[in-house]
Write an enzyme that holds these catalytic residues in place. Structure first.
Site: not given
Length: 368
Positions: A68-69, A145, A173, A191, A193, A229, A312
């Site tokens: 997402a960043t 977040n 989130q 994202s 994860h 790829t 982060c």
């Protein structure tokens, strides 16, 4: 170890792991025309469909990214166009938004940071005043977040569109946890994860009529917007996790509501919730207790994995910019902790964690 840091990352779902494992051995390039390549491409496109369906599948293009960043950096950087060189965002945004906006400001763009109230909610009147015909993009988190507050995305997007600006939603989130107002957004970052999928993959969803410059040049993959790829393994894991999140949406939400109620009851009245308790994702509790040091508490309660805020920003030594935006003092911010729980958390774990955290917090206050 009791894991209560679901906002930082989530455990890998067994279903996502099972979808990924075959692609450790199947090495075809999904952009090659032969059979192994076509098989890999089919896995990638299945994953794209699964993620799109989980988002709401109201048209649009889904471009896989490294996370997402990257998606947020791309969306903000591509938004600046012509005479529209203004970005409007919120004081409680993730660093990937605020730092990108700062970087663009250093290159001549204008950046307006909207305030929030003590509950962490955006001031829509201030937003209406700030969003004008020079605005290129309005950017906002759906679910914060650090404090879990849910912003009025549809209202912000309406203000943006009325001024002719685009609206970007950081739904990292919120995806799989709360309803996403897809019809209000031009671009959305998600994202894997954070929804029990693998790290290293996310996506940028684009409305069909959104015009955006390519972010990575090369082979012209992914609609010619992001070359490179793709990893069928990561895509497959993301797709399986997204499909599972959509299937379990109601069940997971009932579970975290019960866990939140249990946590609040067990922790007791010595703790104050930071941010709105009503407009909030239930799997995020940010709380403070006078007289404690959150960093010390985290190190003392070794059986529980929890945090003082964004992963982060951990280790920076600075008080949370999100908590400061709510009007908290440095001392109050440093006495705050974030408990994040979800699908695989049990009530017994919440009970044990609350006991251990309260015991350590009481020791701190007694010896202060």
């Amino acid at each position: 170890m009791i894991y209560l840091d679901y906002q930082a990352t989530t455990p890998l779902a067994p279903e996502a792991r099972a979808a990924m494992l075959p692609w450790l051995d199947r090495f075809g390039n999904p952009h090659s025309p032969h059979r192994p390549g076509r098989e890999a491409a089919a896995a990638v496109e299945l994953a794209r469909d699964q993620v799109s369906v989980a988002l709401g599948q109201q048209g649009g293009r889904l471009v896989f990214t490294s996370g997402a960043t990257e998606a947020a950096n791309w969306a903000l950087s591509a938004a600046i166009r012509g005479s529209r060189r203004k970005i409007v965002t919120l004081a409680t945004e993730h660093a990937c938004i605020l730092d990108t906006a700062d970087g663009l400001a250093a290159q001549g763009a204008e950046c307006v940071i909207l305030p929030v109230d003590a509950a962490g909610m955006v001031d829509l009147d201030a937003a209406a005043d700030a969003i004008d015909d020079r605005t290129a993009l309005v950017a906002a988190l759906l679910v914060n977040n650090e404090i879990g507050v849910v912003q009025p995305i549809a209202a912000l997007a309406e203000l943006a569109h009325r001024a002719g600006a685009h609206f970007f939603c950081d739904a990292v989130q919120g995806f799989g946890r709360v309803a996403i107002p897809l019809q209000s957004c031009d671009m959305i970052a998600i994202s894997a994860h954070k929804i029990f999928g693998p790290k290293g993959i996310g996506a940028l969803w684009l409305r069909n009529d959104s015009v955006i410059a390519p972010f990575i040049h090369g082979g012209g993959q992914q609609y010619g917007l992001r070359s490179g790829t793709l990893s069928p393994m990561l895509c497959a894991g993301f797709g399986a996790a997204a499909a599972l999140a959509a299937e379990r949406f109601d069940t997971d939400n009932r579970h975290v509501e019960a866990l939140q109620a249990a946590a609040l009851a067990l922790l007791g009245s010595d703790w104050t919730v930071n941010g709105s308790l009503a407009a909030r994702y239930r799997g995020n509790l940010n709380l403070r207790r006078d007289g404690i040091d959150s960093s010390r508490l985290i190190s003392e309660v070794r059986e529980v994995a929890f945090s003082a805020g964004s992963a982060c920003a951990s280790g920076s030594g600075r008080p949370s910019h999100v908590l400061r935006a709510l009007g908290l003092s440095d001392a109050e911010a440093r006495s705050s902790i974030r408990l994040g729980f979800g699908r695989y958390t049990t009530e017994d774990e919440i009970r044990r964690a609350a006991y251990l955290i309260n015991e350590a917090a009481t020791r701190q206050t007694e010896w202060a």
